[in-house]
Scaffold this motif. Structure first.
Motif, PDB file in Angstrom:
ATOM      1  N   PRO A 147       0.816  -1.239   0.000  1.00  0.00           N
ATOM      2  CA  PRO A 147       0.000   0.000   0.000  1.00  0.00           C
ATOM      3  C   PRO A 147       0.840   1.276   0.000  1.00  0.00           C
ATOM      4  N   PHE A 148       1.401   1.630  -1.161  1.00  0.00           N
ATOM      5  CA  PHE A 148       2.156   2.881  -1.240  1.00  0.00           C
ATOM      6  C   PHE A 148       1.184   4.053  -1.056  1.00  0.00           C
TER       7      PHE A 148
ATOM      8  N   LEU B  60      14.823  -5.337  -0.203  1.00  0.00           N
ATOM      9  CA  LEU B  60      14.608  -4.964   1.206  1.00  0.00           C
ATOM     10  C   LEU B  60      13.130  -4.645   1.431  1.00  0.00           C
ATOM     11  N   LEU B  61      12.541  -3.958   0.446  1.00  0.00           N
ATOM     12  CA  LEU B  61      11.119  -3.603   0.530  1.00  0.00           C
ATOM     13  C   LEU B  61      10.276  -4.847   0.745  1.00  0.00           C
ATOM     14  N   TYR B  62      10.569  -5.886  -0.024  1.00  0.00           N
ATOM     15  CA  TYR B  62       9.777  -7.127   0.069  1.00  0.00           C
ATOM     16  C   TYR B  62      10.147  -7.927   1.310  1.00  0.00           C
ATOM     17  N   PHE B  63      11.427  -7.835   1.743  1.00  0.00           N
ATOM     18  CA  PHE B  63      11.807  -8.547   2.981  1.00  0.00           C
ATOM     19  C   PHE B  63      10.997  -7.983   4.148  1.00  0.00           C
ATOM     20  N   ILE B  64      10.924  -6.652   4.204  1.00  0.00           N
ATOM     21  CA  ILE B  64      10.181  -5.997   5.299  1.00  0.00           C
ATOM     22  C   ILE B  64       8.699  -6.361   5.196  1.00  0.00           C
ATOM     23  N   HIS B  65       8.185  -6.289   3.962  1.00  0.00           N
ATOM     24  CA  HIS B  65       6.761  -6.585   3.763  1.00  0.00           C
ATOM     25  C   HIS B  65       6.437  -8.033   4.114  1.00  0.00           C
TER      26      HIS B  65
ATOM     27  N   ASP C 107       3.954  -0.908   6.833  1.00  0.00           N
ATOM     28  CA  ASP C 107       3.212   0.277   6.360  1.00  0.00           C
ATOM     29  C   ASP C 107       3.976   1.552   6.704  1.00  0.00           C
ATOM     30  N   ARG C 108       4.512   1.578   7.927  1.00  0.00           N
ATOM     31  CA  ARG C 108       5.228   2.797   8.339  1.00  0.00           C
ATOM     32  C   ARG C 108       6.475   3.004   7.479  1.00  0.00           C
ATOM     33  N   PHE C 109       7.121   1.876   7.149  1.00  0.00           N
ATOM     34  CA  PHE C 109       8.331   1.963   6.302  1.00  0.00           C
ATOM     35  C   PHE C 109       7.965   2.595   4.957  1.00  0.00           C
ATOM     36  N   LEU C 110       6.834   2.128   4.388  1.00  0.00           N
ATOM     37  CA  LEU C 110       6.398   2.672   3.101  1.00  0.00           C
ATOM     38  C   LEU C 110       6.116   4.162   3.202  1.00  0.00           C
ATOM     39  N   GLN C 111       5.412   4.540   4.268  1.00  0.00           N
ATOM     40  CA  GLN C 111       5.060   5.967   4.403  1.00  0.00           C
ATOM     41  C   GLN C 111       6.325   6.811   4.526  1.00  0.00           C
ATOM     42  N   ARG C 112       7.272   6.320   5.284  1.00  0.00           N
ATOM     43  CA  ARG C 112       8.499   7.130   5.472  1.00  0.00           C
ATOM     44  C   ARG C 112       9.384   7.077   4.239  1.00  0.00           C
TER      45      ARG C 112
END
Ligand SMILES: NC(=O)C1=CN([C@@H]2O[C@H](COP(=O)(O)OP(=O)(O)OC[C@H]3O[C@@H](n4cnc5c(N)ncnc54)[C@H](O)[C@@H]3O)[C@@H](O)[C@H]2O)C=CC1
Ligand SMILES: C[C@]12CC(=O)[C@H]3[C@@H](CCC4=CC(=O)CC[C@@]43C)[C@@H]1CC[C@@H]2C(=O)CO
Length: 407
Positions: A228-229, A349-354, A363-368
């Motif tokens: 959810p970008f 990294l984006l997908y590892f976190i997700h 979600d917070r990572f995406l927002q920041r």
């Protein structure tokens, strides 16, 4: 030390190497920023601990990891398929990934059918001026069925008895950006029309050729279709629909021998995203089209900040498109192409976190990562008598001055 104990420790040592390297490979391949030494130490200590606690479980785990390690470390035959006699149809070659890929494939010796929106545009002129006679330029708006059908006829006429090796579904747009509630229905429809229905139309039209050649379909999607970008709901929804379609096709086309891959790039500076005039126009259109009520509740300054953040992000995006171009070439020529490819810095990294962290963190990572907003909607400011979002209170959980918490 008796033989039994000696063999136990030798075995443990060997297994910890296996399992340690499996975990290390997994962690470092997913978390590109994680130093491999840390991963190695962590993994090995974990294994040693397990070995002293419960041997049978460790045995099972170690055998499993050994199998995983062997399978994952085998990338298939080292060779790639020959380029000769291979024709590729690519959509959206006016600019960006499509334009760069058409050039690269032509230089490698492929027969390229490059579609453009504007045959007299700069991109088409560049392709005409720099590529070989093998490259065919076709004017195709993928939302126009007639033009897609015409492109098929031209392609078949030029191919003759030769088959079409691959379709690269690259064309795509992000009509505008903004909070889901503020995005116009025309934003949603515009993204869906090109990214989903347009790509579906081309794929369905060219499938008979691809089934005949047991060829490939390579689709350029986006992580925003799976995560959810903020401010990309309309674009992300169209990519989500596209992803589901492509994944379903992958299963259904397996009996025909057609291989289907999806490429998920990180952010790159391409035609669309670096076109500040375009985004300025979209921003004005949004302000003019928003209902007075919504505009009052959110405020022009809120919408303006989104545009500015988006443009700053787009300006800072990667300029070197080669990670995506190379991934497309790999998906075209690998004997065993992957189902999914991540292309570009940070997307792993984006997908590892997700995939492995709690949703709230992801979600917070995406927002920041993507849009770090400071301005909060006007209605909330009035309620709380606040201007900018006070980040310090955001980090203070027992916040008592009622600053609205960004979710
Ligand atoms: N640039 C980025 O950061 C990322 C882009 N993508 C995807 O990569 C693909 C290529 O986009 P980019 O090269 O980044 O942008 P771009 O805007 O440079 O390229 C998009 C291409 O699609 C063409 N196109 C647009 N509407 C069309 C239509 N109705 N019919 C036919 N062609 C049409 C444009 O003329 C252009 O050549 C898109 O599907 C996009 O969603 C995915 C993730 C990241
Ligand atoms: C929308 C667009 C393409 C994208 O998918 C990226 C987006 C900027 C934020 C992103 C960061 C990532 O790590 C994944 C990709 C993406 C969601 C881009 C802004 C403009 C791009 C566009 O218009 C493509 O047509």
């Amino acid at each position: 030390m008796d033989d039994c104990a000696l063999s136990f420790w030798i075995y443990t040592g060997v297994m910890s190497v296996f399992v340690g390297s499996t975990l290390k490979k997994f962690l470092t391949s997913h978390v590109s920023s994680m130093p491999s030494l840390v991963a190695w130490l962590g993994a090995t200590l974990l294994v040693e601990r397990l070995c002293t606690l419960c041997m049978p479980a460790v045995l099972a785990l170690a055998v499993l990891c050994a199998i995983c390690w062997l399978y994952s470390s085998w990338d298939g035959p080292p060779y790639t398929l020959p380029v000769e006699e291979k024709a590729v149809f690519i959509t959206g070659c006016d600019t960006g990934f499509g334009h760069a890929t058409a050039k690269q494939l032509d230089a490698m010796g492929f027969e390229v059918f490059a579609t453009v929106l504007d045959l007299e545009g700069e991109g088409a002129k560049q392709l005409r001026g720099t590529c070989s006679q093998r490259l065919t330029l076709l004017q195709v708006d993928i939302t126009q069925t007639q033009q897609v059908q015409q492109a098929l006829l031209c392609t078949k006429a030029k191919l003759g008895m030769k088959g079409l090796w691959a379709l690269v579904n690259n064309a795509g747009v992000c009509v505008n950006f903004g909070d889901a509630e503020l995005s116009l229905m025309s934003n949603y429809r515009g993204c869906m029309e090109v990214n989903f229905f347009g790509t579906l139309s081309v794929t369905k039209t060219f499938l008979p050729l691809l089934r005949q050649s047991k060829g490939r379909i390579i689709t350029i999607s986006s992580p925003s279709g799976e995560q959810p970008f903020p401010c990309l709901a309309s674009y992300g929804a169209s990519k989500a629909a596209l992803n589901l379609l492509i994944n379903t096709l992958r299963h259904e086309l397996e009996p025909w021998g057609v291989k289907v891959s999806t490429i998920l790039p990180s952010a790159f500076k391409t035609g669309q995203s670096s076109n500040t005039e375009y985004w300025e126009k979209q921003h004005q259109l949004l302000l003019q089209s928003l209902s007075p009520g919504l505009l009052e509740e959110y405020g022009e300054e809120y919408v303006l900040e989104t545009k500015e953040l988006f443009q700053n992000y787009a300006q800072a995006a990667n300029e070197d498109l080669s990670p995506v171009v190379k991934t497309i070439v790999e998906a075209l020529l690998s004997p065993r192409p992957r189902v999914r490819y991540y292309a570009g810095p940070g997307v792993g990294l984006l997908y590892f976190i997700h995939s492995y962290l709690p949703l709230t963190l992801s979600d917070r990572f995406l927002q920041r990562l993507f849009l770090k907003k400071k301005v909060i909607p006007r209605a909330l400011r009035k309620e709380n008598g606040l201007g900018l979002l006070n980040h310090s209170s955001n980090n203070n959980n027992n916040n008592n001055n009622n600053t609205p918490q960004r979710e």
